[in-house]
Design an enzyme around this catalytic site. Structure first.
Site, PDB file in Angstrom:
ATOM      1  N   ASN A 151       8.021 -38.274 -40.901  1.00  0.00           N
ATOM      2  CA  ASN A 151       8.142 -38.541 -39.465  1.00  0.00           C
ATOM      3  C   ASN A 151       6.820 -38.147 -38.810  1.00  0.00           C
ATOM      4  O   ASN A 151       6.528 -36.961 -38.682  1.00  0.00           O
ATOM      5  CB  ASN A 151       9.318 -37.714 -38.903  1.00  0.00           C
ATOM      6  CG  ASN A 151       9.448 -37.835 -37.393  1.00  0.00           C
ATOM      7  OD1 ASN A 151       8.782 -38.662 -36.762  1.00  0.00           O
ATOM      8  ND2 ASN A 151      10.307 -37.016 -36.811  1.00  0.00           N
ATOM      9  N   TRP A 152       6.063 -39.157 -38.419  1.00  0.00           N
ATOM     10  CA  TRP A 152       4.743 -38.880 -37.826  1.00  0.00           C
ATOM     11  C   TRP A 152       4.841 -38.376 -36.382  1.00  0.00           C
ATOM     12  O   TRP A 152       3.865 -37.928 -35.813  1.00  0.00           O
ATOM     13  CB  TRP A 152       3.897 -40.158 -37.821  1.00  0.00           C
ATOM     14  CG  TRP A 152       3.271 -40.507 -39.130  1.00  0.00           C
ATOM     15  CD1 TRP A 152       3.455 -39.891 -40.338  1.00  0.00           C
ATOM     16  CD2 TRP A 152       2.343 -41.572 -39.363  1.00  0.00           C
ATOM     17  NE1 TRP A 152       2.697 -40.510 -41.300  1.00  0.00           N
ATOM     18  CE2 TRP A 152       2.008 -41.547 -40.730  1.00  0.00           C
ATOM     19  CE3 TRP A 152       1.769 -42.547 -38.555  1.00  0.00           C
ATOM     20  CZ2 TRP A 152       1.119 -42.472 -41.295  1.00  0.00           C
ATOM     21  CZ3 TRP A 152       0.889 -43.466 -39.112  1.00  0.00           C
ATOM     22  CH2 TRP A 152       0.565 -43.416 -40.471  1.00  0.00           C
ATOM     23  N   LYS A 153       6.014 -38.519 -35.778  1.00  0.00           N
ATOM     24  CA  LYS A 153       6.195 -38.188 -34.358  1.00  0.00           C
ATOM     25  C   LYS A 153       5.119 -38.906 -33.523  1.00  0.00           C
ATOM     26  O   LYS A 153       4.740 -40.024 -33.864  1.00  0.00           O
ATOM     27  CB  LYS A 153       6.168 -36.671 -34.164  1.00  0.00           C
ATOM     28  CG  LYS A 153       7.116 -35.967 -35.147  1.00  0.00           C
ATOM     29  CD  LYS A 153       7.433 -34.577 -34.811  1.00  0.00           C
ATOM     30  CE  LYS A 153       8.353 -34.027 -35.890  1.00  0.00           C
ATOM     31  NZ  LYS A 153       8.966 -32.777 -35.562  1.00  0.00           N
ATOM     32  N   HIS A 210      17.272 -37.766 -33.329  1.00  0.00           N
ATOM     33  CA  HIS A 210      16.401 -36.652 -33.737  1.00  0.00           C
ATOM     34  C   HIS A 210      16.522 -35.551 -32.677  1.00  0.00           C
ATOM     35  O   HIS A 210      16.658 -35.845 -31.481  1.00  0.00           O
ATOM     36  CB  HIS A 210      14.951 -37.135 -33.852  1.00  0.00           C
ATOM     37  CG  HIS A 210      14.052 -36.081 -34.436  1.00  0.00           C
ATOM     38  ND1 HIS A 210      13.552 -35.056 -33.673  1.00  0.00           N
ATOM     39  CD2 HIS A 210      13.589 -35.889 -35.689  1.00  0.00           C
ATOM     40  CE1 HIS A 210      12.809 -34.267 -34.450  1.00  0.00           C
ATOM     41  NE2 HIS A 210      12.817 -34.755 -35.678  1.00  0.00           N
ATOM     42  N   GLU A 235      14.504 -33.751 -31.212  1.00  0.00           N
ATOM     43  CA  GLU A 235      13.565 -33.824 -30.080  1.00  0.00           C
ATOM     44  C   GLU A 235      14.050 -34.837 -29.042  1.00  0.00           C
ATOM     45  O   GLU A 235      13.805 -34.673 -27.851  1.00  0.00           O
ATOM     46  CB  GLU A 235      12.149 -34.147 -30.595  1.00  0.00           C
ATOM     47  CG  GLU A 235      11.515 -32.907 -31.233  1.00  0.00           C
ATOM     48  CD  GLU A 235      10.484 -33.176 -32.306  1.00  0.00           C
ATOM     49  OE1 GLU A 235       9.992 -34.317 -32.411  1.00  0.00           O
ATOM     50  OE2 GLU A 235      10.179 -32.237 -33.061  1.00  0.00           O
ATOM     51  N   GLU A 260      19.097 -31.516 -39.966  1.00  0.00           N
ATOM     52  CA  GLU A 260      17.852 -30.894 -39.518  1.00  0.00           C
ATOM     53  C   GLU A 260      18.163 -29.774 -38.531  1.00  0.00           C
ATOM     54  O   GLU A 260      18.295 -30.027 -37.320  1.00  0.00           O
ATOM     55  CB  GLU A 260      16.976 -31.934 -38.818  1.00  0.00           C
ATOM     56  CG  GLU A 260      16.507 -33.057 -39.706  1.00  0.00           C
ATOM     57  CD  GLU A 260      15.169 -33.587 -39.223  1.00  0.00           C
ATOM     58  OE1 GLU A 260      14.195 -33.460 -39.958  1.00  0.00           O
ATOM     59  OE2 GLU A 260      15.103 -34.091 -38.103  1.00  0.00           O
ATOM     60  N   GLY A 273       9.441 -27.757 -37.236  1.00  0.00           N
ATOM     61  CA  GLY A 273       8.109 -27.418 -36.723  1.00  0.00           C
ATOM     62  C   GLY A 273       7.848 -25.922 -36.587  1.00  0.00           C
ATOM     63  O   GLY A 273       6.903 -25.519 -35.916  1.00  0.00           O
ATOM     64  N   SER A 316      10.663 -28.163 -41.623  1.00  0.00           N
ATOM     65  CA  SER A 316       9.611 -27.381 -42.293  1.00  0.00           C
ATOM     66  C   SER A 316       9.585 -27.583 -43.809  1.00  0.00           C
ATOM     67  O   SER A 316       9.362 -26.634 -44.566  1.00  0.00           O
ATOM     68  CB  SER A 316       9.746 -25.894 -41.947  1.00  0.00           C
ATOM     69  OG  SER A 316       9.519 -25.698 -40.560  1.00  0.00           O
ATOM     70  N   GLY A 348       8.220 -33.702 -41.421  1.00  0.00           N
ATOM     71  CA  GLY A 348       7.440 -33.939 -40.211  1.00  0.00           C
ATOM     72  C   GLY A 348       5.969 -33.660 -40.460  1.00  0.00           C
ATOM     73  O   GLY A 348       5.239 -34.473 -41.041  1.00  0.00           O
ATOM     74  N   GLY A 349       5.523 -32.462 -40.062  1.00  0.00           N
ATOM     75  CA  GLY A 349       4.110 -32.090 -40.131  1.00  0.00           C
ATOM     76  C   GLY A 349       3.421 -32.422 -41.446  1.00  0.00           C
ATOM     77  O   GLY A 349       2.312 -32.977 -41.459  1.00  0.00           O
TER      78      GLY A 349
HETATM   79  P1  PGA Z   1       8.819 -30.601 -39.581  1.00  0.00           P
HETATM   80  O1  PGA Z   1       9.600 -31.741 -38.782  1.00  0.00           O
HETATM   81  O2  PGA Z   1       8.806 -30.979 -41.042  1.00  0.00           O
HETATM   82  O3  PGA Z   1       7.435 -30.592 -38.990  1.00  0.00           O
HETATM   83  O4  PGA Z   1       9.543 -29.321 -39.374  1.00  0.00           O
HETATM   84  C1  PGA Z   1      10.756 -32.336 -39.296  1.00  0.00           C
HETATM   85  C2  PGA Z   1      11.286 -33.388 -38.346  1.00  0.00           C
HETATM   86  O5  PGA Z   1      11.081 -33.272 -37.138  1.00  0.00           O
HETATM   87  O6  PGA Z   1      11.916 -34.357 -38.775  1.00  0.00           O
END
Ligand code: PGA
Length: 275
Positions: free
Chosen positions: A18-20, A104, A106, A176, A182, A220, A241-242
């Protein structure tokens, strides 16, 4: 732990990035340059990248050449209409999108998306011929209050209410925990397994369907900890994500997952596991 349903161990592991809202158009294209992504173990791992919508058309050929499918991070619950600023699932599909994230954390937290809206989006994504990845997870406060199971159950239940049996078999669910996203504080494999088991059991109770149902863990995930998850017979993939922003890290995560998966499958063939 024993139960009345058999846990299906999926031979193919699912690794999603997930590049966000990161990367310029040039950086997005550079991701696919060179030979790094050629090391993706596509024989055993399904690889999807959830990129910003505006890059889907730009990247679709580059991704296709590397055997990667593209996903969007959100979409409208409507197919078309006077909804300024929205992007329809039909539009995403036409651009070469195969997957869409629904709910998600967010989106839930920062944009006020409700369980009902996420359920409608899930239906719309299926209606446009794509696969929804429905995200569920508890906040730190809910976890402290002992509400992890009730939170994820409420979130999944809202989605199942609008889906029939066949549609249920076509969704993926990502567990998640919000506190793990994050933060560098990944959820332990044991805790993730407990929640994922609970989700699979809920699905079995409500739909008698578990065979096609794939459940991912996200929060994470790194190359240091992914082996834990890929070695679990309950976890069918990871949402990263990251660490997905760097092609080498993303490839390493996929390769480590493949190795852990192959070892799990050869072990379980010899010693079948029971839950
Ligand atoms: P993260 O993000 O791996 O940076 O914790 C995961 C996500 O938001 O799907």
């Amino acid at each position: 732990m024993t139960t009345s349903f058999a846990v299906t161990i999926h031979e193919r592991f699912f690794v999603a990035g997930n590049w966000k809202m990161f990367k310029s158009p040039i950086e997005a294209m550079q991701y696919f340059e060179g030979d790094t992504l050629l090391d993706l173990p596509l024989d055993t791992v399904d690889v999807v990248l959830f990129v910003p919508d505006v890059y889907i058309y730009l990247l679709r050929r580059l991704a296709w050449q590397k055997g990667i499918l593209l996903g969007a991070q959100d979409c409208s619950s409507e197919m078309e209409g006077p909804y300024t600023g929205e992007i329809s699932p039909v539009m995403l599909r036409a651009l070469g999108c195969d997957f869409v994230l629904a709910g998600h954390s967010e989106r839930r937290r920062l944009f006020g998306e409700t369980d009902d809206l996420i359920a409608q989006k899930t239906r719309a994504i299926l209606g446009a011929g794509m696969t929804p990845v429905v995200c569920v997870g508890e906040t730190a406060e809910e976890r402290q209050a002992g509400q992890t199971f009730s939170t994820v159950e409420r979130q999944l239940h809202a989605v199942l209410q609008v889906l029939n049996y066949d549609e249920t078999n076509r969704i993926l669910v990502a567990y998640e925990p919000v506190w793990a996203i994050g933060t560098g504080l990944n959820c332990s494999r044991e805790d993730a397994e407990k929640v994922i088991y609970h989700l699979k059991e809920l699905l079995y109770r409500l739909r008698y369907a578990t065979e096609h149902f794939r459940t991912l863990y996200g929060g994470s995930v790194t190359r240091e900890n992914v082996k834990e998850y890929a070695a679990s017979n309950l976890i069918d993939g990871v949402l990263v994500g990251g660490a997905s922003l760097h092609p080498k890290m993303f490839v390493d995560i996929s390769v480590i997952s493949r190795d852990a998966r192959v070892a799990l499958l050869s072990r379980t063939k010899r010693y079948p596991m029971e839950w």
